[in-house]
Every structure is written in C-alpha cells, then in structure tokens.
Design a protein around this motif. Structure first.
Motif, PDB file in Angstrom:
ATOM      1  N   LEU A 186       5.167  -1.156   1.316  1.00  0.00           N
ATOM      2  CA  LEU A 186       4.326  -0.069   0.850  1.00  0.00           C
ATOM      3  C   LEU A 186       3.486   0.434   2.011  1.00  0.00           C
ATOM      4  O   LEU A 186       3.156  -0.315   2.931  1.00  0.00           O
ATOM      5  CB  LEU A 186       3.428  -0.546  -0.300  1.00  0.00           C
ATOM      6  N   ALA A 187       3.126   1.718   1.948  1.00  0.00           N
ATOM      7  CA  ALA A 187       2.454   2.344   3.083  1.00  0.00           C
ATOM      8  C   ALA A 187       1.063   1.760   3.321  1.00  0.00           C
ATOM      9  O   ALA A 187       0.621   1.647   4.456  1.00  0.00           O
ATOM     10  CB  ALA A 187       2.354   3.851   2.842  1.00  0.00           C
ATOM     11  N   LYS A 188       0.372   1.388   2.254  1.00  0.00           N
ATOM     12  CA  LYS A 188      -1.002   0.925   2.389  1.00  0.00           C
ATOM     13  C   LYS A 188      -1.078  -0.588   2.225  1.00  0.00           C
ATOM     14  O   LYS A 188      -0.303  -1.165   1.475  1.00  0.00           O
ATOM     15  CB  LYS A 188      -1.883   1.580   1.320  1.00  0.00           C
ATOM     16  N   PRO A 189      -2.050  -1.226   2.892  1.00  0.00           N
ATOM     17  CA  PRO A 189      -2.298  -2.647   2.603  1.00  0.00           C
ATOM     18  C   PRO A 189      -2.655  -2.817   1.134  1.00  0.00           C
ATOM     19  O   PRO A 189      -3.359  -1.989   0.558  1.00  0.00           O
ATOM     20  CB  PRO A 189      -3.479  -2.984   3.510  1.00  0.00           C
ATOM     21  N   LEU A 190      -2.183  -3.880   0.529  1.00  0.00           N
ATOM     22  CA  LEU A 190      -2.410  -4.069  -0.901  1.00  0.00           C
ATOM     23  C   LEU A 190      -3.815  -4.575  -1.220  1.00  0.00           C
ATOM     24  O   LEU A 190      -4.339  -4.323  -2.304  1.00  0.00           O
ATOM     25  CB  LEU A 190      -1.375  -5.034  -1.480  1.00  0.00           C
ATOM     26  N   MET A 191      -4.420  -5.314  -0.283  1.00  0.00           N
ATOM     27  CA  MET A 191      -5.735  -5.882  -0.562  1.00  0.00           C
ATOM     28  C   MET A 191      -6.835  -5.090   0.145  1.00  0.00           C
ATOM     29  O   MET A 191      -6.603  -4.452   1.180  1.00  0.00           O
ATOM     30  CB  MET A 191      -5.787  -7.350  -0.128  1.00  0.00           C
ATOM     31  N   ARG A 200      -1.936  -7.072   4.055  1.00  0.00           N
ATOM     32  CA  ARG A 200      -0.953  -6.065   3.634  1.00  0.00           C
ATOM     33  C   ARG A 200      -0.217  -6.544   2.390  1.00  0.00           C
ATOM     34  O   ARG A 200       0.295  -5.733   1.619  1.00  0.00           O
ATOM     35  CB  ARG A 200       0.047  -5.771   4.748  1.00  0.00           C
ATOM     36  N   LEU A 201      -0.134  -7.854   2.206  1.00  0.00           N
ATOM     37  CA  LEU A 201       0.499  -8.418   1.024  1.00  0.00           C
ATOM     38  C   LEU A 201      -0.548  -8.672  -0.049  1.00  0.00           C
ATOM     39  O   LEU A 201      -1.733  -8.831   0.240  1.00  0.00           O
ATOM     40  CB  LEU A 201       1.204  -9.733   1.366  1.00  0.00           C
ATOM     41  N   GLY A 202      -0.099  -8.722  -1.307  1.00  0.00           N
ATOM     42  CA  GLY A 202      -0.990  -9.065  -2.396  1.00  0.00           C
ATOM     43  C   GLY A 202      -1.041 -10.566  -2.596  1.00  0.00           C
ATOM     44  O   GLY A 202      -0.699 -11.342  -1.699  1.00  0.00           O
ATOM     45  N   THR A 203      -1.470 -11.004  -3.761  1.00  0.00           N
ATOM     46  CA  THR A 203      -1.408 -12.421  -4.091  1.00  0.00           C
ATOM     47  C   THR A 203       0.056 -12.844  -4.100  1.00  0.00           C
ATOM     48  O   THR A 203       0.955 -12.022  -4.304  1.00  0.00           O
ATOM     49  CB  THR A 203      -2.016 -12.686  -5.474  1.00  0.00           C
ATOM     50  N   TRP A 204       0.317 -14.135  -3.920  1.00  0.00           N
ATOM     51  CA  TRP A 204       1.715 -14.563  -3.874  1.00  0.00           C
ATOM     52  C   TRP A 204       2.404 -14.321  -5.214  1.00  0.00           C
ATOM     53  O   TRP A 204       3.590 -13.991  -5.252  1.00  0.00           O
ATOM     54  CB  TRP A 204       1.816 -16.021  -3.437  1.00  0.00           C
ATOM     55  N   GLU A 205       1.649 -14.419  -6.318  1.00  0.00           N
ATOM     56  CA  GLU A 205       2.256 -14.142  -7.618  1.00  0.00           C
ATOM     57  C   GLU A 205       2.692 -12.682  -7.719  1.00  0.00           C
ATOM     58  O   GLU A 205       3.785 -12.381  -8.215  1.00  0.00           O
ATOM     59  CB  GLU A 205       1.258 -14.451  -8.748  1.00  0.00           C
ATOM     60  N   SER A 206       1.824 -11.780  -7.244  1.00  0.00           N
ATOM     61  CA  SER A 206       2.167 -10.357  -7.317  1.00  0.00           C
ATOM     62  C   SER A 206       3.322 -10.015  -6.383  1.00  0.00           C
ATOM     63  O   SER A 206       4.121  -9.119  -6.670  1.00  0.00           O
ATOM     64  CB  SER A 206       0.942  -9.494  -6.997  1.00  0.00           C
ATOM     65  N   GLU A 207       3.430 -10.724  -5.260  1.00  0.00           N
ATOM     66  CA  GLU A 207       4.535 -10.481  -4.341  1.00  0.00           C
ATOM     67  C   GLU A 207       5.867 -10.928  -4.957  1.00  0.00           C
ATOM     68  O   GLU A 207       6.899 -10.266  -4.796  1.00  0.00           O
ATOM     69  CB  GLU A 207       4.286 -11.205  -3.017  1.00  0.00           C
ATOM     70  N   LEU A 231      14.615 -13.938  -1.763  1.00  0.00           N
ATOM     71  CA  LEU A 231      14.795 -12.535  -2.165  1.00  0.00           C
ATOM     72  C   LEU A 231      14.597 -11.550  -1.021  1.00  0.00           C
ATOM     73  O   LEU A 231      14.714 -10.338  -1.229  1.00  0.00           O
ATOM     74  CB  LEU A 231      13.814 -12.194  -3.293  1.00  0.00           C
ATOM     75  N   GLY A 232      14.298 -12.045   0.171  1.00  0.00           N
ATOM     76  CA  GLY A 232      14.036 -11.134   1.276  1.00  0.00           C
ATOM     77  C   GLY A 232      12.588 -10.692   1.258  1.00  0.00           C
ATOM     78  O   GLY A 232      11.777 -11.132   0.447  1.00  0.00           O
ATOM     79  N   ARG A 233      12.245  -9.811   2.161  1.00  0.00           N
ATOM     80  CA  ARG A 233      10.869  -9.341   2.255  1.00  0.00           C
ATOM     81  C   ARG A 233      10.540  -8.475   1.042  1.00  0.00           C
ATOM     82  O   ARG A 233      11.368  -7.690   0.595  1.00  0.00           O
ATOM     83  CB  ARG A 233      10.654  -8.530   3.536  1.00  0.00           C
ATOM     84  N   PRO A 234       9.294  -8.581   0.530  1.00  0.00           N
ATOM     85  CA  PRO A 234       8.895  -7.732  -0.599  1.00  0.00           C
ATOM     86  C   PRO A 234       8.946  -6.255  -0.230  1.00  0.00           C
ATOM     87  O   PRO A 234       8.988  -5.891   0.946  1.00  0.00           O
ATOM     88  CB  PRO A 234       7.453  -8.187  -0.880  1.00  0.00           C
TER      89      PRO A 234
END
Length: 356
Positions: free
Chosen positions: A208-213, A138-145, A202-205
């Motif tokens: 978004l409704a859809k998984p990012l990956m 559900r999360l993207g790469t750590w850089e994108s997060e 910064l708290g949770r990113p």
C-alpha cells in the motif's frame, strides 16, 4: 424456522416501537445519568480507500457510519475529554450526566488521516491508544497483515496454511472466525516468526502507498491538537499469562512518552490489547503511572471518583453491525446496544480474555 422467524420479526417491531416512541431515550436519560460510557473504535476508512479491502471488517467502519455514530453520541450523551475524566477521578469536578469518552485502539494511520478530521469538525475530544512498537511502521499488526495476505492468496495457498496450522478444521481462513483460530496457533511462535512465517507461506503482504501505522510526527501533531494519547503495549500480544506482561506495560508507557516528548503531559492511561488482562496487571499499570486502564469488558462505568476500588474501565464498541443494509446508521440498533449496556464488571479475581 417459521416460528423463529415470527419471533424475530416481533422482536424487531418491539424494538422499533420502543425507539420511535421515545421510551428507550427516557430510560437512557434516567438509568445512565450517573455513568461514563466509553466508546471504542479501531479503524475508520472511506470505502474507496485502497486500504479498505485489506482492513479487518470487525474492527473497521466507514467514515460515513463513523460520522453518523458521532452525531448519535453527541445527541444523547455529553462527550468529555480525558482531562474531564481525570478531574472526576481526583474529585475536582464531577462528570456531566450521561458522560461519554471516545477512544481508539492500536494507532493505525487512518485514525489520524480519516477519523480525527471528522472529530475536529464536530469539536469532539478523543483518546488514542498506540502500540508503541509499531509507531511509524509500514506494516500493520501481524494479525492484520495475515488477514490482508489471505485476501490476495490463492485457494491452494490458503489450503496449505490450513493444512499446516489447522489441519482438522473446515474454517474459512479468509474470514475473521477462521483468522481468529489461525492467530491462536500463530501466537505460540515468537513475534518475529509470525511475520516471517507469513512471508514464507503467502509472500509479502499487499503493498500500500501509505504506512499503515501512525507516525511519531502524526502522533505529536494530534497531541498538540488536543487528542489525548495512551499506551497499548509494545507488541499487541494478549497480556493475561504473558511471560513479560509487566514489561509490556511499563515499556509501552515510557516509549509513548518519549515519542510525544517531555513537553507533553504525562502518559497516564493504558488499554489492554485484545481486552486480555489480570487484576494484578491493573496494579502494575497503576504503579507505572497509568491512573486509568481500559478493558474490553462490555458496559458502562458508574461515576468515577478517587474512592473507586479499581481504576479499570469497560467499553462499548463502534462496529459495522450498527449499520443497515445500505451501511447507514440504524439508530434503533445503536440505542438498544448502547442505552441498555450493563455496568461493566471490573474483574478483580480471575484472568480475563474477551478478545475484543
């Protein structure tokens, strides 16, 4: 400043004349006749997609610009598949003149739901490299997060992160230059801590409704539809100097193969994350089954054949800077970037970290 402005205007006029007169196209048809140009992209989204504001700008283009870029490529190149490149490598059949291969790195879900339908409608093949450890995340790469979280952060939160990791810099952490500097510091932490530090800072990113990956099911569907799939490491860390670079390569190749299933053709391509590699890692990848490696060395590749000394291929990139002020493709910019791209140097004797 006025002299610089006049020079810039003169250069712009010269480029426009070279394009409109057909001189650039003539040069391209001759100079690039015996080359393979590999086009690289990361994310494709419509501007009204809720993922758009949180996607890193350098690596994200609009669906409209992507479509116009593909039209430009199809007009001036002969788009080939990975199978065509393999045939050329094995000297079964040479590539056509001005061959082009379209690739994607990372494996974000929007490649499946936005980019691939456009490619399918145009009848163009492609090659997707996935970060095996993030398939279905559900999360993207750590850089994108980190980028996404910084967009929603308060000024005080951003200042706190800067004071902790980059106390001596005035960089704006919300843009990509600042993010690059921040990520260079965060890479010193274990991978899990980079996500954990984000949550505590910064708290949770943004949810978004859809998984990012891309999911395993989507990946198998793309493979069945004819999209070739390759590996892009397990964690997406730069591999030059990485303590377990060989494991990242071998494990990602085997994990992607398991995700696709035994009936899928052998996974035989690898893309170096961030363009970071060493010559020995090309040999590691070859021993693990990767007949071709893809780098971020900017440029085209001369005709691929079995006798090629190293099977490492450079690329050129699709990006927003090819658009005009309205976001539509500037054919002049595209022609100057792509038609005049140098032959990519294959680095055989020193580490490379182009961070593309």
């Amino acid at each position: 400043r006025s002299a610089d402005g006049a020079k810039g205007l003169a250069l712009q006029v010269m480029r426009e004349l070279a394009w409109r007169s057909g001189a650039l196209s003539i040069r391209h048809r001759t100079a690039n006749r015996d080359t393979l140009t590999v086009f690289g992209a990361h994310r494709v989204l419509s501007r009204d997609d809720p993922r758009w504001p949180y996607a890193m700008p350098t690596w994200t283009i609009s669906d409209r610009l992507f479509r116009e870029l593909l039209q430009f490529i199809a007009r001036h190149y002969n788009v080939v598949s990975l199978d065509d490149v393999r045939d050329a490598l094995d000297e079964r059949r040479p590539l056509p003149a001005r061959a082009a291969l379209i690739t994607f790195d990372d494996g974000f879900a929007d490649v499946a739901d936005t980019a691939m339908p456009i490619l399918a409608r145009m009848g163009l093949p492609s090659l997707l490299f996935v970060i095996s450890g993030l398939v279905g995340s559900r999360l993207g790469t750590w850089e994108s997060e980190w980028y996404a979280a910084l967009q929603d952060a308060t000024d005080a939160e951003v200042a706190s992160v800067r004071a902790r990791f980059l106390p001596a810099t005035p960089l704006n952490l919300r843009d990509e230059a600042g993010l690059d500097a921040l990520c260079a510091q965060l890479r010193q932490l274990p991978l899990r801590e980079r996500f954990a530090t984000l949550e505590t800072s910064l708290g949770r990113p943004a949810a978004l409704a859809k998984p990012l990956m891309i999911s395993a099911e989507q990946l198998r569907g793309l493979a069945r539809a004819g999209c070739a799939v390759g590996a892009h490491s397990v964690t997406h860390d730069p591999l030059a100097g990485h303590p377990d670079a060989a494991g990242e390569i071998r494990d990602s190749l085997s994990q992607v193969q398991r995700l696709l299933g035994r009936d899928n053709p052998r996974v035989s391509t690898f893309s170096f994350p961030h363009g970071s590699y060493e010559p020995a890692l090309v040999e590691v990848a070859a021993a693990a089954g990767a007949a071709l490696c893809f780098t971020s060395d900017i440029g085209t590749t001369r005709a691929i054949r079995r006798s090629s000394r190293a099977r490492a291929v450079g690329r050129v990139w699709m990006g927003r800077t090819l658009g005009d002020s309205t976001g539509r493709l500037s054919a002049t910019r595209a022609a100057w970037r792509y038609f005049l791209a140098p032959v990519a140097r294959t680095q055989l004797d020193s580490p490379v970290d182009t961070m593309q």
